[in-house]
Write a protein that holds these residues in place. Sequence first.
Motif, mmCIF file in Angstrom:
data_model
loop_
_atom_site.group_PDB
_atom_site.id
_atom_site.type_symbol
_atom_site.label_atom_id
_atom_site.label_comp_id
_atom_site.label_asym_id
_atom_site.label_seq_id
_atom_site.Cartn_x
_atom_site.Cartn_y
_atom_site.Cartn_z
ATOM 1 N N GLU A 32 40.382 34.270 18.339
ATOM 2 C CA GLU A 32 39.375 34.792 19.264
ATOM 3 C C GLU A 32 38.865 36.120 18.729
ATOM 4 O O GLU A 32 39.533 36.761 17.917
ATOM 5 C CB GLU A 32 39.992 34.983 20.650
ATOM 6 C CG GLU A 32 40.166 33.656 21.347
ATOM 7 C CD GLU A 32 41.054 33.753 22.572
ATOM 8 O OE1 GLU A 32 41.265 34.874 23.064
ATOM 9 O OE2 GLU A 32 41.533 32.697 23.015
ATOM 10 N N PHE A 33 37.693 36.520 19.214
ATOM 11 C CA PHE A 33 37.125 37.785 18.736
ATOM 12 C C PHE A 33 37.127 38.804 19.864
ATOM 13 O O PHE A 33 36.589 38.546 20.934
ATOM 14 C CB PHE A 33 35.708 37.554 18.196
ATOM 15 C CG PHE A 33 35.730 36.873 16.854
ATOM 16 C CD1 PHE A 33 35.635 37.613 15.691
ATOM 17 C CD2 PHE A 33 35.899 35.491 16.760
ATOM 18 C CE1 PHE A 33 35.696 36.995 14.450
ATOM 19 C CE2 PHE A 33 35.961 34.870 15.532
ATOM 20 C CZ PHE A 33 35.858 35.614 14.365
ATOM 21 N N GLN A 34 37.777 39.952 19.583
ATOM 22 C CA GLN A 34 37.803 41.027 20.582
ATOM 23 C C GLN A 34 36.689 42.016 20.282
ATOM 24 O O GLN A 34 36.424 42.293 19.113
ATOM 25 C CB GLN A 34 39.130 41.773 20.498
ATOM 26 C CG GLN A 34 40.143 41.223 21.451
ATOM 27 C CD GLN A 34 41.505 41.878 21.274
ATOM 28 O OE1 GLN A 34 41.665 42.840 20.522
ATOM 29 N NE2 GLN A 34 42.478 41.343 21.970
ATOM 30 N N VAL A 35 36.073 42.530 21.348
ATOM 31 C CA VAL A 35 34.978 43.478 21.149
ATOM 32 C C VAL A 35 35.489 44.880 21.465
ATOM 33 O O VAL A 35 35.995 45.133 22.552
ATOM 34 C CB VAL A 35 33.794 43.135 22.083
ATOM 35 C CG1 VAL A 35 32.588 44.021 21.771
ATOM 36 C CG2 VAL A 35 33.430 41.670 21.945
ATOM 37 N N GLY A 36 35.346 45.766 20.488
ATOM 38 C CA GLY A 36 35.857 47.128 20.659
ATOM 39 C C GLY A 36 34.810 48.067 21.246
ATOM 40 O O GLY A 36 33.704 47.660 21.576
ATOM 41 N N ARG A 37 35.161 49.343 21.329
ATOM 42 C CA ARG A 37 34.315 50.356 21.949
ATOM 43 C C ARG A 37 32.948 50.470 21.291
ATOM 44 O O ARG A 37 31.945 50.719 21.949
ATOM 45 C CB ARG A 37 35.062 51.697 21.870
ATOM 46 C CG ARG A 37 34.293 52.872 22.364
ATOM 47 C CD ARG A 37 35.236 54.035 22.631
ATOM 48 N NE ARG A 37 35.976 54.456 21.446
ATOM 49 C CZ ARG A 37 35.524 55.339 20.560
ATOM 50 N NH1 ARG A 37 34.332 55.863 20.706
ATOM 51 N NH2 ARG A 37 36.276 55.693 19.539
ATOM 52 N N THR A 38 32.930 50.325 19.958
ATOM 53 C CA THR A 38 31.656 50.478 19.257
ATOM 54 C C THR A 38 31.025 49.115 18.988
ATOM 55 O O THR A 38 30.137 48.991 18.156
ATOM 56 C CB THR A 38 31.870 51.208 17.929
ATOM 57 O OG1 THR A 38 32.802 50.417 17.167
ATOM 58 C CG2 THR A 38 32.413 52.592 18.127
ATOM 59 N N GLY A 39 31.537 48.087 19.643
ATOM 60 C CA GLY A 39 30.990 46.743 19.475
ATOM 61 C C GLY A 39 31.626 45.982 18.319
ATOM 62 O O GLY A 39 31.308 44.804 18.108
ATOM 63 N N ALA A 40 32.518 46.651 17.574
ATOM 64 C CA ALA A 40 33.133 45.986 16.416
ATOM 65 C C ALA A 40 33.912 44.760 16.878
ATOM 66 O O ALA A 40 34.670 44.819 17.856
ATOM 67 C CB ALA A 40 34.053 46.957 15.702
ATOM 68 N N LEU A 41 33.710 43.668 16.147
ATOM 69 C CA LEU A 41 34.403 42.427 16.488
ATOM 70 C C LEU A 41 35.680 42.312 15.646
ATOM 71 O O LEU A 41 35.613 42.373 14.408
ATOM 72 C CB LEU A 41 33.484 41.234 16.171
ATOM 73 C CG LEU A 41 32.860 40.535 17.382
ATOM 74 C CD1 LEU A 41 32.039 41.507 18.177
ATOM 75 C CD2 LEU A 41 32.007 39.353 16.941
ATOM 76 N N THR A 42 36.793 42.148 16.294
ATOM 77 C CA THR A 42 38.052 41.990 15.559
ATOM 78 C C THR A 42 38.589 40.592 15.789
ATOM 79 O O THR A 42 38.849 40.219 16.949
ATOM 80 C CB THR A 42 39.107 43.009 16.056
ATOM 81 O OG1 THR A 42 38.547 44.297 15.974
ATOM 82 C CG2 THR A 42 40.383 42.943 15.251
ATOM 83 N N PRO A 43 38.752 39.812 14.724
ATOM 84 C CA PRO A 43 39.363 38.497 14.922
ATOM 85 C C PRO A 43 40.852 38.648 15.237
ATOM 86 O O PRO A 43 41.558 39.389 14.558
ATOM 87 C CB PRO A 43 39.145 37.790 13.577
ATOM 88 C CG PRO A 43 38.782 38.849 12.605
ATOM 89 C CD PRO A 43 38.393 40.085 13.332
ATOM 90 N N VAL A 44 41.276 37.994 16.297
ATOM 91 C CA VAL A 44 42.687 38.065 16.701
ATOM 92 C C VAL A 44 43.257 36.651 16.694
ATOM 93 O O VAL A 44 42.686 35.745 17.308
ATOM 94 C CB VAL A 44 42.829 38.678 18.111
ATOM 95 C CG1 VAL A 44 44.278 38.669 18.574
ATOM 96 C CG2 VAL A 44 42.286 40.085 18.134
ATOM 97 N N ALA A 45 44.371 36.472 15.984
ATOM 98 C CA ALA A 45 44.987 35.145 15.915
ATOM 99 C C ALA A 45 45.872 34.937 17.131
ATOM 100 O O ALA A 45 46.719 35.790 17.444
ATOM 101 C CB ALA A 45 45.806 35.036 14.641
ATOM 102 N N ARG A 46 45.645 33.848 17.863
ATOM 103 C CA ARG A 46 46.575 33.456 18.935
ATOM 104 C C ARG A 46 47.629 32.595 18.258
ATOM 105 O O ARG A 46 47.308 31.554 17.661
ATOM 106 C CB ARG A 46 45.855 32.656 20.025
ATOM 107 C CG ARG A 46 44.651 33.377 20.605
ATOM 108 C CD ARG A 46 45.052 34.533 21.506
ATOM 109 N NE ARG A 46 43.884 35.274 21.973
ATOM 110 C CZ ARG A 46 43.822 36.589 22.077
ATOM 111 N NH1 ARG A 46 44.856 37.333 21.745
ATOM 112 N NH2 ARG A 46 42.741 37.177 22.511
#
Length: 670
Positions: free
Chosen positions: A330-344
């Motif tokens: 899944e992709f998490q959206v950070g404060r500056t909009g940066a997308l971080t892929p997170v593995a479940r």
Amino acid sequence: MKVPQTIIHQAEKLRDEINEHNYRYYILDDPRISDAEYDQLFQKLKKLEEEYPTLITPDSPTQRVGAKPLKEFAEVTHDVPMLSLENAFSVEDVEAFDQRIHDRLKTDATIEYVCEPKLDGLAVSLRYENGVLKTAATRGDGFTGEDITENIRTIRMVPLHLRGEHFPKTIEVRGEVYMPKEGFNKLNARAEEKGEKVFVNPRNAAAGSVRQLDPRITATRPLEIFFYGIGAVDGKLPEKHSEILDLLKTWGLRVNPETKVVKGYEKCLAFHDHLQKKRSNLDYEIDGVVYKVNDIALQKELGFVSRAPRWAIAHKFPAEEVMTTVEEVEFQVGRTGALTPVARLKPVFVSGVTISNATLHNMDEVHRKDIHIGDTVVVRRAGDVIPEVVAALKQYRPKDAKKIRLPSKCPVCHSAIEHIEGEAVARCTGELFCSAQRKEAIKHFASRRAMDIEGLGDKLVDQLVNQDLIKSVADLYSLKLDELANLERMAEKSAQNILDALEKSKHTTFARFLYSLGIREVGEATAKQLAQHFGDLPGLFSATEEELQSISDIGPVVSKHIVAFFAEKHNRDVIQKLQQAGIRWEKVKKAANLPLAGKTFVLTGTLEKLTRDEAKEKLETLGAKVAGSVSAKTSYVVAGADPGSKLAKAKSLGVSVIDEREFLDMLASF
Ligand code: 5U1
């Protein structure tokens, strides 16, 4: 009521018996009675004390839990500072440590070391006076900690009275409070059942429990302790560290049974290997082994560097790695909009906790490591950092493994995703329209180093945004008591605490305020520089990129972000609303008016009372610049212990050199 002599004796006898059974159980690991029999003795004593309250002594085993919660923790100054340890991460680091010891002592003789497991808990110092536990304190900054006496008393294996008679009149003992893995899992399982917040790991759980203002809560937490050293002492102690540990045991202070005395660093390494193999079978978390020179006279000769002894080192274990599978990304959206892929991940147990998520950092990392959904992967967890996927094991890749693709729309607000060529990070373009970015911006605003709004945690911010109670950080200050009290897991009291914390946060510093706005690329250091340069908001509002770039360390990228931020009407409106809500700060004195303006300092060697960062911060607040190398323009070189070549250079250039004492006097004079 006069207490009959027989009753007095009976109570004394019961206390002695209970204390002795505690000693057999906790220290010798050799209980002589069953839990039920122990409980009977305890209840008997409790009953007697209820009948004759004058019998109660503060160190009675029944008096562990105080009745009243504290308002705040008092400060405790450690008579002898609580030191920290240098770390070793490799065999070479340990060899170098042993070599340094030989060099300093000018000897070829094999050194005797004590090897102790390094607990991953909370360092504490307990002070016993005439054998009675008087105070217990956290480490704090090493010089001053918090008074946690009431909480430490609740730990059953901590003697309220030292055993025997031959203990020093005053002694500070140092150790580590921790939560055993089993207790931690049970505590979290209970919290989960009740829908309460779970702790991330046993260390956080131990620290959170010890820092409770209400000792009755601490008493319900499964805390334990191992002692590993001493601080201030008035009395004579043995000449070897291992003998001191043996003595602590006779006084009823629990010492780790894995502790071992060895000759030579090679044996230390063998012990490290042995303990690393045993690590997962231990009931508590350890993150390495501490090696200490056993001979106290040699310890004294070796002395300290800054806040760490030269005679000890913590040899850390490598981060623990396990295998599991990636079930989804899944992709998490950070404060500056940066997308971080997170593995479940398929949940997996590593270093004492079950993990089910790991960061993949960014898409470049995903491609470089060639990770697919369905892959078997190696996951690493080190200390408190977020677990990460180290590698994919391609030999196990199933046929239906799926490629990980960057979404074209934000998973939260469905705005377009922007991926600038050459940048690792892809971003959601929704800015504050995106609720994920809004939530993160508010969390950042409330964080400790920003506006420091106590109690406004992540879960609460999520609720406030989800329920549309706040749209921007400015709305925080118009929240009503009933709005907060109606939220899940909130009561009127906690709602009022949040309102109080919001009120308290209104008085801040300009630097903190700037940092809290979350301007891209403006971290704490840049915020301080901006505050120092502009003194207040008006100048900053109209600053050009050129003016900003005249400030040291602010380059074209940062200046662009700053100008863009203040050019945005929405941002200016939020700032105005915040000021209308009462947020205020003292006008910062311009650097030119500060006492050390125009002066450049160079720090060399090790300072005892301050870290380099602290010294730098103090100098900068007084207007000075801190440089990395000495030149003819340097105003002062501050030389700590073991100064490097900078000292020689300063002398050759005729630059003023001051020692730590003179430096501290100089700081204190402003
Ligand atoms: N086992 C152990 N942990 N630990 C931590 N010993 C030990 N010693 C320490 C610390 C900070 O410090 C002394 C060497 C001063």
